[in-house]
Scaffold this motif. Structure first.
Motif, PDB file in Angstrom:
ATOM      1  N   SER A  87       0.835  -1.211   0.000  1.00  0.00           N
ATOM      2  CA  SER A  87       0.000   0.000   0.000  1.00  0.00           C
ATOM      3  C   SER A  87       0.864   1.253   0.000  1.00  0.00           C
ATOM      4  O   SER A  87       0.589   2.223  -0.716  1.00  0.00           O
ATOM      5  N   LEU A  88       1.925   1.233   0.830  1.00  0.00           N
ATOM      6  CA  LEU A  88       2.827   2.386   0.891  1.00  0.00           C
ATOM      7  C   LEU A  88       3.583   2.592  -0.411  1.00  0.00           C
ATOM      8  O   LEU A  88       3.759   3.723  -0.874  1.00  0.00           O
ATOM      9  N   MET A  89       4.045   1.498  -1.002  1.00  0.00           N
ATOM     10  CA  MET A  89       4.789   1.619  -2.253  1.00  0.00           C
ATOM     11  C   MET A  89       3.902   2.188  -3.364  1.00  0.00           C
ATOM     12  O   MET A  89       4.348   3.027  -4.159  1.00  0.00           O
ATOM     13  N   LEU A  90       2.641   1.764  -3.397  1.00  0.00           N
ATOM     14  CA  LEU A  90       1.734   2.265  -4.433  1.00  0.00           C
ATOM     15  C   LEU A  90       1.386   3.737  -4.242  1.00  0.00           C
ATOM     16  O   LEU A  90       1.020   4.419  -5.200  1.00  0.00           O
ATOM     17  N   CYS A  91       1.497   4.236  -2.998  1.00  0.00           N
ATOM     18  CA  CYS A  91       1.228   5.663  -2.730  1.00  0.00           C
ATOM     19  C   CYS A  91       2.117   6.579  -3.563  1.00  0.00           C
ATOM     20  O   CYS A  91       1.729   7.708  -3.896  1.00  0.00           O
ATOM     21  N   ALA A  92       3.328   6.121  -3.851  1.00  0.00           N
ATOM     22  CA  ALA A  92       4.286   6.976  -4.565  1.00  0.00           C
ATOM     23  C   ALA A  92       3.770   7.391  -5.936  1.00  0.00           C
ATOM     24  O   ALA A  92       4.091   8.478  -6.425  1.00  0.00           O
ATOM     25  N   LEU A 184       9.274   4.855  -2.655  1.00  0.00           N
ATOM     26  CA  LEU A 184       9.087   3.652  -3.460  1.00  0.00           C
ATOM     27  C   LEU A 184      10.331   2.769  -3.432  1.00  0.00           C
ATOM     28  O   LEU A 184      10.240   1.545  -3.271  1.00  0.00           O
ATOM     29  N   GLY A 185      11.506   3.395  -3.573  1.00  0.00           N
ATOM     30  CA  GLY A 185      12.746   2.630  -3.611  1.00  0.00           C
ATOM     31  C   GLY A 185      13.088   1.964  -2.291  1.00  0.00           C
ATOM     32  O   GLY A 185      13.385   0.766  -2.243  1.00  0.00           O
ATOM     33  N   LEU A 186      13.013   2.708  -1.174  1.00  0.00           N
ATOM     34  CA  LEU A 186      13.443   2.163   0.117  1.00  0.00           C
ATOM     35  C   LEU A 186      12.464   1.137   0.692  1.00  0.00           C
ATOM     36  O   LEU A 186      12.881   0.182   1.342  1.00  0.00           O
ATOM     37  N   MET A 187      11.166   1.316   0.444  1.00  0.00           N
ATOM     38  CA  MET A 187      10.194   0.359   0.978  1.00  0.00           C
ATOM     39  C   MET A 187      10.376  -1.026   0.362  1.00  0.00           C
ATOM     40  O   MET A 187       9.955  -2.027   0.957  1.00  0.00           O
ATOM     41  N   ALA A 188      10.997  -1.087  -0.795  1.00  0.00           N
ATOM     42  CA  ALA A 188      11.241  -2.393  -1.428  1.00  0.00           C
ATOM     43  C   ALA A 188      12.201  -3.254  -0.605  1.00  0.00           C
ATOM     44  O   ALA A 188      12.219  -4.480  -0.749  1.00  0.00           O
ATOM     45  N   PHE A 189      12.989  -2.625   0.277  1.00  0.00           N
ATOM     46  CA  PHE A 189      14.027  -3.345   1.017  1.00  0.00           C
ATOM     47  C   PHE A 189      13.646  -3.661   2.467  1.00  0.00           C
ATOM     48  O   PHE A 189      14.457  -4.205   3.211  1.00  0.00           O
ATOM     49  N   VAL A 190      12.439  -3.290   2.885  1.00  0.00           N
ATOM     50  CA  VAL A 190      12.022  -3.571   4.266  1.00  0.00           C
ATOM     51  C   VAL A 190      10.843  -4.537   4.245  1.00  0.00           C
ATOM     52  O   VAL A 190      10.149  -4.665   3.236  1.00  0.00           O
ATOM     53  N   PRO A 191      10.596  -5.255   5.367  1.00  0.00           N
ATOM     54  CA  PRO A 191       9.578  -6.312   5.346  1.00  0.00           C
ATOM     55  C   PRO A 191       8.162  -5.800   5.564  1.00  0.00           C
ATOM     56  O   PRO A 191       7.941  -4.679   6.030  1.00  0.00           O
ATOM     57  N   GLU A 192       7.214  -6.662   5.235  1.00  0.00           N
ATOM     58  CA  GLU A 192       5.822  -6.473   5.620  1.00  0.00           C
ATOM     59  C   GLU A 192       5.720  -6.633   7.139  1.00  0.00           C
ATOM     60  O   GLU A 192       6.619  -7.179   7.785  1.00  0.00           O
ATOM     61  N   THR A 193       4.633  -6.165   7.756  1.00  0.00           N
ATOM     62  CA  THR A 193       4.508  -6.273   9.210  1.00  0.00           C
ATOM     63  C   THR A 193       4.213  -7.711   9.623  1.00  0.00           C
ATOM     64  O   THR A 193       3.454  -8.427   8.947  1.00  0.00           O
ATOM     65  N   PRO A 194       4.804  -8.169  10.739  1.00  0.00           N
ATOM     66  CA  PRO A 194       4.556  -9.545  11.193  1.00  0.00           C
ATOM     67  C   PRO A 194       3.089  -9.840  11.438  1.00  0.00           C
ATOM     68  O   PRO A 194       2.612 -10.946  11.162  1.00  0.00           O
ATOM     69  N   ARG A 195       2.335  -8.882  11.964  1.00  0.00           N
ATOM     70  CA  ARG A 195       0.917  -9.123  12.254  1.00  0.00           C
ATOM     71  C   ARG A 195       0.118  -9.371  10.982  1.00  0.00           C
ATOM     72  O   ARG A 195      -0.755 -10.233  10.937  1.00  0.00           O
ATOM     73  N   PHE A 196       0.403  -8.613   9.936  1.00  0.00           N
ATOM     74  CA  PHE A 196      -0.300  -8.858   8.672  1.00  0.00           C
ATOM     75  C   PHE A 196       0.082 -10.224   8.097  1.00  0.00           C
ATOM     76  O   PHE A 196      -0.772 -10.966   7.610  1.00  0.00           O
ATOM     77  N   LEU A 197       1.361 -10.566   8.159  1.00  0.00           N
ATOM     78  CA  LEU A 197       1.821 -11.846   7.622  1.00  0.00           C
ATOM     79  C   LEU A 197       1.183 -13.020   8.368  1.00  0.00           C
ATOM     80  O   LEU A 197       0.763 -14.008   7.756  1.00  0.00           O
ATOM     81  N   LEU A 198       1.091 -12.907   9.693  1.00  0.00           N
ATOM     82  CA  LEU A 198       0.472 -13.982  10.470  1.00  0.00           C
ATOM     83  C   LEU A 198      -1.021 -14.083  10.184  1.00  0.00           C
ATOM     84  O   LEU A 198      -1.595 -15.174  10.178  1.00  0.00           O
ATOM     85  N   ARG A 199      -1.645 -12.944   9.952  1.00  0.00           N
ATOM     86  CA  ARG A 199      -3.070 -12.964   9.590  1.00  0.00           C
ATOM     87  C   ARG A 199      -3.286 -13.679   8.253  1.00  0.00           C
ATOM     88  O   ARG A 199      -4.335 -14.260   8.012  1.00  0.00           O
ATOM     89  N   GLN A 200      -2.258 -13.634   7.389  1.00  0.00           N
ATOM     90  CA  GLN A 200      -2.313 -14.327   6.106  1.00  0.00           C
ATOM     91  C   GLN A 200      -1.768 -15.758   6.187  1.00  0.00           C
ATOM     92  O   GLN A 200      -1.573 -16.407   5.160  1.00  0.00           O
TER      93      GLN A 200
END
Length: 414
Positions: A87-92, A184-200
């Motif tokens: 979502s953040l990357m698409l904001c750019a 857009l560039g820097l968010m590509a190198f950091v992870p998704e949040t653990p809570r969202f990943l666990l929900r998935q």
């Protein structure tokens, strides 16, 4: 037993992830600050197709808030569907396209369209970034990192004010398009949040995200189990659940905080700062505007440094805007909602915030005519007094509590 087992938590990767995320609020700050130096320049434009009168100037300043209201609604949906990171990357994209449309504008409608797109991106950003930071940080430093959202907003506003002293409005738009490119560039190198990943149900990715965020020597499995236990209790959100106190209580508090934040009149001051100082016959309205922006940055930075020691509630009661009501509503919004309601409830809060911002910024000029400038600011002051009473009675203290503990607080019967 300590909450963080093994060696001390290593926060540098968490700081990196936070820095990447808050490039969104920095971009958002440039959007907010852009209108203050641009409007006087556009009012004096030699091109009649781009020359703004008072009514057009008020729309140019306020239409961004309509885009942001739509962005808040959209953000509440996409943040739960595609995740916080994407979502953040698409904001750019709308940030950059919005400013490029302004740069190439041939008429006033292109200016409005550019501002609307920038507002759309700002609305998504203002919802997603607090959630991303709250879900990646731990309770000991969540207040500091959450306050960085508003700190970067006011830094962006100040940056626009300063650059506006040297650059005409087209070049200022070019400069303002740079931060979202870095987002857009820097968010590509950091992870998704653990809570969202666990929900998935992506457990291995959640553990990897925690290892990146906490360092290699912390007991990631322990934190993962704590989060997962809460996630497993969560059901899909339904409208009927708004009867549940753990949903409607934080929801009403969050919406009210966003209402009061904007009813203070702050965005009218930020959007039209240079015009206000010109009307007050300041010799150098641009310099006065920069001083206002600098004060915002200094006291928002102060709030970030002390918020995890003093707590949220005391700052809301005693301070002025930059120290309390600027950063803290966004932080509290990201803390008080259950995971299953976080997207939709945060979306409603952001929608409330930006609709109020639109009303205040669009009607500010008419209010000063109807009530006089003195009456208008007395109205804002009265709202601030009501705000203090509301805070004392209704807003909970969230300092030092995990997101799971805060959720449990609202479940308890009163």
């Amino acid at each position: 037993a300590t909450r963080w087992r093994g060696s001390k938590v290593q926060n540098h990767n968490l700081y990196l992830a936070t820095f990447a995320a808050v490039l969104g609020p920095l971009s958002f700050g440039f959007v907010l600050g852009y209108s203050s130096p641009a409007i006087p320049s556009l009012k004096r434009s030699h091109n009649p197709e781009l020359r703004l009168d008072d009514t057009q100037a008020s729309w140019f300043g306020s239409v961004v808030t309509l885009g942001a209201a739509a962005g808040g609604t959209l953000g509440g949906y996409v943040v739960d569907k595609i995740g916080r990171k994407l979502s953040l990357m698409l904001c750019a994209v709308p940030y950059v396209f919005g400013f490029l449309i302004i740069v190439s504008a041939q008429n006033i409608w292109m200016l409005y369209l550019g501002r609307l797109l920038c507002g759309l991106a700002s609305g998504v950003t203002s919802l997603v970034v607090p959630i991303y930071i709250s879900e990646t940080s731990h309770s000991k430093i969540r207040g500091v990192l959450g306050s960085c959202v508003q700190l970067m907003v006011v830094t962006g506003i100040l940056g626009a004010y300063l650059a506006g002293m040297a650059l005409e409005w087209r070049w200022l738009a070019v400069l303002s398009s740079i931060p979202p490119c870095f987002l857009l560039g820097l968010m590509a190198f950091v992870p998704e949040t653990p809570r969202f990943l666990l929900r998935q149900n992506r457990q291995s990715e959640a553990v990897a995200a925690l290892q990146f965020l906490r360092g290699p020597l912390v007991d990631h499995e322990w934190e993962c189990r704590e989060i997962e236990a809460n996630v497993n209790e969560q059901q899909e959100m339904s409208i009927a659940e708004f009867k549940n106190p753990s949903i409607y209580k934080p929801f009403l508090i969050g919406v009210a905080m966003m209402f009061f934040q904007q009813a203070s009149g702050i965005n009218a001051l930020m959007f039209y700062a240079e015009t206000i100082f010109e009307d007050a016959n300041f010799k150098d309205s641009s310099a006065a505007t920069v001083i206002v922006g600098s004060i915002q940055v200094i006291f928002t930075a102060t709030a970030a440094l002390i918020i995890d020691k003093t707590g949220r509630k005391i700052l809301l009661v005693i301070s002025g805007f930059a120290l309390g009501w600027g950063p803290i509503p966004w932080l509290v919004m990201s803390e008080i909602f259950p995971l299953r309601a976080r997207g939709i409830a945060s979306g409603a809060c952001v929608l409330t915030n930006w609709l109020m911002a639109f009303l205040v910024t669009k009607e500010f000029h008419d209010l000063t005519v109807l009530l006089t400038p003195y009456g208008t600011f007395w109205l804002f002051s009265s709202t601030c007094l009501l705000n203090v009473i509301f805070t004392i009675v209704c807003v909970p203290e969230t300092k030092g509590k995990s997101l799971e503990e805060i959720e449990a607080h609202f479940r308890r019967p009163r």
